[in-house]
Design an enzyme around this catalytic site. Structure first.
Site, PDB file in Angstrom:
ATOM      1  N   LYS A  12      -7.387   4.736   4.988  1.00 33.55           N
ATOM      2  CA  LYS A  12      -5.838   4.367   5.459  1.00 33.55           C
ATOM      3  C   LYS A  12      -4.909   5.618   5.719  1.00 33.55           C
ATOM      4  CE  LYS A  12      -5.765  -0.395   3.574  1.00 33.55           C
ATOM      5  NZ  LYS A  12      -4.834  -1.195   2.495  1.00 33.55           N
ATOM      6  N   THR A  58       0.731  -1.246   0.194  1.00 31.18           N
ATOM      7  CA  THR A  58      -0.107  -0.077  -0.070  1.00 31.18           C
ATOM      8  C   THR A  58       0.867   1.344  -0.006  1.00 31.18           C
ATOM      9  OG1 THR A  58      -1.847  -1.127   0.914  1.00 31.18           O
ATOM     10  CG2 THR A  58      -1.695   1.189   1.188  1.00 31.18           C
ATOM     11  N   ASP A  77      -2.689   0.957  -6.064  1.00 32.20           N
ATOM     12  CA  ASP A  77      -1.456   0.834  -5.574  1.00 32.20           C
ATOM     13  C   ASP A  77      -0.670  -0.402  -5.675  1.00 32.20           C
ATOM     14  OD1 ASP A  77      -3.512  -0.475  -3.990  1.00 32.20           O
ATOM     15  OD2 ASP A  77      -2.429   0.193  -2.068  1.00 32.20           O
ATOM     16  N   HIS A 118      -8.466  -9.059   1.178  1.00 31.51           N
ATOM     17  CA  HIS A 118      -7.501  -9.950   1.851  1.00 31.51           C
ATOM     18  C   HIS A 118      -8.435 -10.858   2.747  1.00 31.51           C
ATOM     19  CE1 HIS A 118      -3.554  -7.953   1.777  1.00 31.51           C
ATOM     20  NE2 HIS A 118      -4.051  -6.726   1.858  1.00 31.51           N
TER      21      HIS A 118
END
Length: 555
Positions: A170, A88, A343, A302
């Site tokens: 984030k 990331t 990303d 994930h």
């Protein structure tokens, strides 16, 4: 006069977005007006965390809103995060700095400094490690480690009136896209979207946080499965539980379930739009930049992998969210140029890959576990120190020799580690720091780069490990658990390849399948807005995206 805040959900009632037939990916939206003259009022830079080029290709014909409109601009379906450290922080750092990790210093989500004067030797990419209150687990959020300006930073140097705003679930995504000098930056915490302690939270963001708290407190029913997603749904057993048919039901009070769902992206867009209104972005003759990183695709990737009902629902919702954000900017009469990329990509759960024509997919062997690897090195060398001879968060990427190892013994530890890993069937390549430091920086098409090229593009002699390890294709995380069944971070193309799409009203459409890089985004945007920067500012090149005889890059 300040315009009232209108939520993303409501914005679609203000202006219709172009709609493309689901069954015809080449269908065109209604003709746009001619392109506005002069620089746009706003740069809208969108990152979709973990949106691989493979996912984009698989789903692009189903998009009908924001991701459909973006396809009417300049489409580069084979963009590259060309470096090996497909995580990331490095990925977001390339997008608006126009530089590789080897230059901007962001080599990973975290690295180790064996000599730092604190018990926690791990350095988080978005922390101010100089602050005694900071640790890698509870960071004082900062872009301090970013060594180069972002596009917003260059814009503010050219004209301090230009506003540089970044939003993400984030903190590291917001920091890496906004850079060191943001006028506003927000990221998700346990209290909702937060900013730097010294800054007063926005009234609009506080309103979004109240909405989030209300949704979490009361819970919500499962989300609808689009008809075209039905073929994706199916149970896949993974380590004592199943994935593949989830629909994001939200139990009352479960904030984690809210975060790992499309709801997080919608809230991120609502925060972004509130800042557009409160800061009056795009309302004057100076171009502003708004960076928005949507994190839910990564959280869901994930937790559930890429090929189940969960990801299908997410991408359908993401399409709507981006469409609504763009429609809201239209309703405000803002002339903006948009770019969307990612990303990094990602790997699906290996249990599903094994069913779907990739029988070589496997989980990382237990002998590559952090503790097992350190024990093996100790057994081979006889060098035993407190805490073990190695510092590592996982075998893929950078491995550091502990400062407790005597300098004269360090070379033996490095040599033993390289020998140990070189013969492992799940290891594609292993390099010593000296080998990477001596290698030339790569150039040419990123699809042709060797493994050493990819590792070199991520290597910083001050921050990278003593050994860099790259795993073989389709090696998944060693232990699957609810919330963590798949990952990324490899040098493989499923992690490196990402879509890159540019859009502005009136921009003629084009599709260029030749490889380009995410470091090409910043110089391209600089050309679009007429920003002059030093010739050496970027590693990437300007892309001529208007599809006409004129060359926006001035070549």
């Amino acid at each position: 006069m300040r315009l009232p805040f209108v939520s993303i959900a409501a914005a679609v009632t203000l202006v219709a977005t172009p709609c493309i037939a689901q069954d015809d990916p080449q269908a065109t939206a209604p003709a746009e007006a001619s392109a506005p003259s002069g620089p746009p009022q706003l740069v809208l830079a969108i990152a979709v965390d973990q949106l691989s080029a493979d996912l984009f290709a698989q789903y692009r014909r189903h998009f009908t809103e924001g991701l459909a409109r973006l396809q009417q601009g300049a489409v580069f379906p084979s963009g590259y995060q060309s470096h090996a450290a497909t995580e990331t922080c490095p990925g977001h750092a390339t997008i608006l700095t126009g530089t590789h990790p080897a230059r901007n210093g962001i080599i990973a989500n975290a690295w180790f400094d064996p000599d730092i004067d604190r018990d926690d030797k791990r350095i988080y990419c978005a922390e101010d490690a100089r602050d005694p209150a900071s640790s890698s687990r509870q960071p004082v959020v900062s872009a301090e480690h970013l060594r180069v300006p972002t596009l917003g930073g260059w814009m503010k140097r050219a004209d301090p009136r230009s506003l540089n705003v970044a939003v993400s679930a984030k903190d590291r995504a917001a920091m890496m896209m906004g850079g060191r000098n943001t006028d506003a930056a927000y990221w998700l915490t346990r209290e909702g979207f937060s900013t730097f302690p010294a800054r007063t939270p926005s009234a609009g963001v506080s309103a979004v946080n109240r909405d989030i708290a209300g949704v979490v407190a009361r819970g919500e029913a499962a989300m609808e499965l689009p008809a075209w997603c039905a073929a994706r749904a199916g149970d896949v057993p993974v380590g004592g539980f199943t994935i593949g048919k989830g629909r994001f039901a939200l139990p009352a009070g479960d904030s984690n379930a809210w975060r790992v769902s499309p709801r997080a992206d919608e809230a991120t867009a609502n925060v972004a739009l509130s800042l557009v209104d409160e800061l009056r972005l795009g309302r004057d003759n100076v171009t502003d930049v708004l960076s928005v990183s949507f994190s839910a695709t990564d959280y869901i990737g994930h937790s559930y992998g890429h090929q189940g009902a969960e990801m299908c629902i997410q991408l359908a919702a993401l399409d709507r969210t981006i469409g609504s954000l763009m429609a809201a900017l239209d309703a405000r009469g803002i002339d903006y140029v948009a770019v969307l990329t990612a990303d990094h990509g990602g790997l699906d759960a290996v249990e599903r890959l094994d069913r779907q024509a990739l029988p070589g997919a496997a989980r990382e062997g237990a002998e590559l576990d952090t503790d097992a690897l350190a024990a093996a090195v100790t057994a081979r060398t006889g060098i035993a120190v407190a805490g073990g001879p190695l510092l590592l968060g996982g075998v893929q990427g950078d491995i550091y020799v502990s400062a407790e190892v005597k300098p004269r013994e360090k070379a033996r530890v490095v040599r033993s580690l390289i020998e140990l890993l070189s013969g492992h069937p799940q290891v594609a390549a292993v390099f010593g720091a000296s080998e990477l430091e001596a290698a030339p920086l790569p150039s040419g098409s990123p699809q042709d780069w060797t493994l050493v090229d990819r590792a070199r593009a991520s290597f910083d002699p001050e921050r990278s490990g003593d050994v860099v390890v790259l795993l073989e294709r389709a090696v998944g995380p060693g232990r699957a658990s609810p919330g963590y069944v798949a990952t990324h971070g490899s040098p493989c193309d499923y992690d490196r390849r990402v879509p890159i799409l540019f859009w502005r009203k009136g921009l003629p459409g084009l599709e260029q399948p030749a490889p380009v890089e995410t470091i090409d985004i910043a110089p391209t945007l600089a050309a679009v807005i007429g920003l002059e920067v030093p010739e050496t500012a970027f590693d990437g090149r300007c892309l001529d995206i208007d599809g006409s005889r004129a060359n926006i890059c001035g070549q």
